[in-house]
Design a protein around this motif. Structure first.
Motif, PDB file in Angstrom:
ATOM      1  N   LEU A 199       5.348  -7.137  -5.201  1.00 55.13           N
ATOM      2  CA  LEU A 199       4.900  -5.751  -5.340  1.00 55.13           C
ATOM      3  C   LEU A 199       6.061  -4.766  -5.413  1.00 55.13           C
ATOM      4  CD1 LEU A 199       2.017  -5.767  -2.680  1.00 55.13           C
ATOM      5  CD2 LEU A 199       1.822  -6.113  -5.148  1.00 55.13           C
ATOM      6  N   ASP A 200       7.177  -5.094  -4.758  1.00 57.77           N
ATOM      7  CA  ASP A 200       8.308  -4.169  -4.703  1.00 57.77           C
ATOM      8  C   ASP A 200       9.411  -4.499  -5.693  1.00 57.77           C
ATOM      9  OD1 ASP A 200       9.194  -6.487  -3.579  1.00 57.77           O
ATOM     10  OD2 ASP A 200       9.751  -5.628  -1.640  1.00 57.77           O
ATOM     11  N   GLY A 201       9.188  -5.487  -6.556  1.00 55.21           N
ATOM     12  CA  GLY A 201      10.197  -5.829  -7.553  1.00 55.21           C
ATOM     13  C   GLY A 201      11.162  -6.914  -7.109  1.00 55.21           C
ATOM     14  N   ARG A 202      11.121  -7.284  -5.824  1.00 53.97           N
ATOM     15  CA  ARG A 202      11.932  -8.405  -5.354  1.00 53.97           C
ATOM     16  C   ARG A 202      11.158  -9.704  -5.540  1.00 53.97           C
ATOM     17  NH1 ARG A 202      13.630  -6.785   0.667  1.00 53.97           N
ATOM     18  NH2 ARG A 202      11.414  -6.173   0.703  1.00 53.97           N
ATOM     19  N   LYS A 203      11.823 -10.834  -5.311  1.00 52.16           N
ATOM     20  CA  LYS A 203      11.138 -12.120  -5.408  1.00 52.16           C
ATOM     21  C   LYS A 203       9.900 -12.107  -4.518  1.00 52.16           C
ATOM     22  CE  LYS A 203      11.679 -17.022  -4.299  1.00 52.16           C
ATOM     23  NZ  LYS A 203      12.560 -18.077  -3.756  1.00 52.16           N
ATOM     24  N   MET A 204       8.773 -12.610  -5.050  1.00 53.74           N
ATOM     25  CA  MET A 204       7.542 -12.652  -4.266  1.00 53.74           C
ATOM     26  C   MET A 204       7.718 -13.638  -3.120  1.00 53.74           C
ATOM     27  SD  MET A 204       3.576 -13.247  -5.531  1.00 53.74           S
ATOM     28  CE  MET A 204       3.657 -11.896  -6.710  1.00 53.74           C
ATOM     29  N   SER A 205       7.620 -13.108  -1.899  1.00 52.98           N
ATOM     30  CA  SER A 205       7.847 -13.939  -0.716  1.00 52.98           C
ATOM     31  C   SER A 205       7.153 -13.322   0.480  1.00 52.98           C
ATOM     32  CB  SER A 205       9.349 -14.060  -0.438  1.00 52.98           C
ATOM     33  OG  SER A 205       9.588 -14.631   0.825  1.00 52.98           O
ATOM     34  N   LYS A 206       6.569 -14.176   1.318  1.00 55.86           N
ATOM     35  CA  LYS A 206       5.932 -13.650   2.531  1.00 55.86           C
ATOM     36  C   LYS A 206       6.968 -13.021   3.455  1.00 55.86           C
ATOM     37  CE  LYS A 206       5.766 -18.190   4.907  1.00 55.86           C
ATOM     38  NZ  LYS A 206       6.173 -19.055   3.802  1.00 55.86           N
ATOM     39  N   TYR A 208       9.197 -10.957   2.562  1.00 60.73           N
ATOM     40  CA  TYR A 208       9.311  -9.553   2.146  1.00 60.73           C
ATOM     41  C   TYR A 208       7.985  -8.803   2.252  1.00 60.73           C
ATOM     42  CZ  TYR A 208      13.717 -11.103   0.000  1.00 60.73           C
ATOM     43  OH  TYR A 208      14.970 -11.622  -0.232  1.00 60.73           O
ATOM     44  N   ASN A 209       6.931  -9.508   2.625  1.00 58.74           N
ATOM     45  CA  ASN A 209       5.603  -8.890   2.720  1.00 58.74           C
ATOM     46  C   ASN A 209       5.223  -8.205   1.402  1.00 58.74           C
ATOM     47  OD1 ASN A 209       3.209  -8.261   4.102  1.00 58.74           O
ATOM     48  ND2 ASN A 209       3.976  -6.248   4.693  1.00 58.74           N
TER      49      ASN A 209
END
Length: 337
Positions: A199-206, A208-209
């Motif tokens: 959602l924030d443009g970073r790698k999708m990862s739990k 990073y929430n």
């Protein structure tokens, strides 16, 4: 022809999301249908305890992950699909391997070194503060997971290559002391594997929430897609798809022709609201059948458990006799009469 044994573990600490699906689950499901491969897929619930001390979360994650794989069409007639904790021989093997593993090897593990470095940067007097033996020695448990079933290949991300190398080192040490028992596994790194942005443009990862759960209900799926971060370009202004999170997610699901069409619409200035609607409709249509099966499975825990127990039965048909051989090799056996 001898089948290659391929093994993959899934840690039971979270809900599967779109990134998990395109990066790991989808290719693994496809491999489960390959008659030339002997696939082993397991819920790594003992690994989950290393960082998660929330029993309900571990239980719920195990249920969600198992339901996800089954809903997506895992071929359990070919693949061995089991829960790590249902194969007690793995933990016994972990101790046997621990007894031939050098502490210096564990000192070099990335996760341990990162924890120590964080403590040192924080001016902690004790560099091992907060480091459990689970964190320190989990590469040995991972080695036991792999070596128990004589895995030839282990698909991993680049950050996991070290663990496969450690498993090889541990296996080679055991073989040197007690004779040839273990297969030396190879890491398989997908160089061009899909990595989704969140959602924030970073790698999708739990971590990073910023994830989009794979089987989120329609209304929640739409809301999450609408939250995806975009730039301030107005409708009608040309946009670069290769720097856009919306496009990266769409591309992971769509055909080449569909991707080319959307790429042209970016050049023509598609508005962000319109693109989010396109993405929502496409993803929702793609996952709807599996989501329906998933929701039915979540309401049928007995069926999920039956599948896992059948997988454990097949796994233990291998692990029990193999551990008996290993016990003999290290001198643990009944006294002859």
């Amino acid at each position: 022809m001898t089948k290659a044994t391929v093994l993959t573990g899934i840690t039971t600490t979270g809900t599967p999301h779109l990134g998990n699906y395109v990066g790991a689950i989808r290719p693994a499901i496809a491999a489960s249908k390959n008659d030339n491969v002997a696939p082993f897929y397991f819920l790594a619930d003992y690994h989950a305890l290393i960082k998660c001390q929330e029993p309900d979360r571990v239980r719920q994650s195990s249920r969600e992950i198992a339901a996800t794989w089954l809903a997506l069409g895992l071929d359990t007639s070919n693949a061995v699909f089991y829960r790590q904790s249902d194969v007690p021989e793995i933990l016994e093997l972990t101790w046997i391997l621990t007894c031939v593993t050098a502490k210096g090897l564990m000192n070099r593990a990335h996760a341990y070194k990162a924890a120590v470095a964080e403590n040192e940067q924080g001016d902690e007097k004790d560099p091992d503060k907060g480091v459990t033996m689970g964190l320190f020695s989990y590469p040995i448990l991972m080695a036991a997971d792999i070596l128990m079933f004589k895995a030839d290949k282990v698909p991993v991300g680049r950050d996991q290559i070290q663990h496969i190398e450690m498993a090889r080192d541990i296996a080679a040490r055991f073989n040197h002391i007690y004779g040839e028992h273990f297969t030396l596994p190879e890491a398989v790194v997908e160089e061009h594997g899909a990595t989704l942005l969140g959602l924030d443009g970073r790698k999708m990862s739990k971590s990073y929430n910023n994830t989009i759960p794979l089987f989120e209900p329609e209304k929640k799926l739409r809301k999450l897609i609408n939250k995806i971060k975009t730039n301030s370009l107005e409708p009608g202004e040309p946009k670069d798809p290769d720097t856009c999170t919306l496009f990266s997610i769409y591309k992971a699901f769509a055909t080449q022709a569909e991707v080319a069409e959307i790429r042209q619409r970016y050049a023509d200035g598609i508005g962000w609201g319109e693109m989010k609607q396109v993405l929502f409709e496409y993803i929702n249509e793609h996952i709807a059948p599996a989501r329906e099966r998933y929701e039915a499975l979540m309401q049928a825990p007995d069926h999920i458990e039956q599948q896992l127990q059948e997988g454990a039965r097949k796994a233990r048909a291998i692990s029990v006799p193999f551990l008996k051989d290993l016990r003999e090799a290290v001198g643990i056996s009944r006294i002859a009469v």
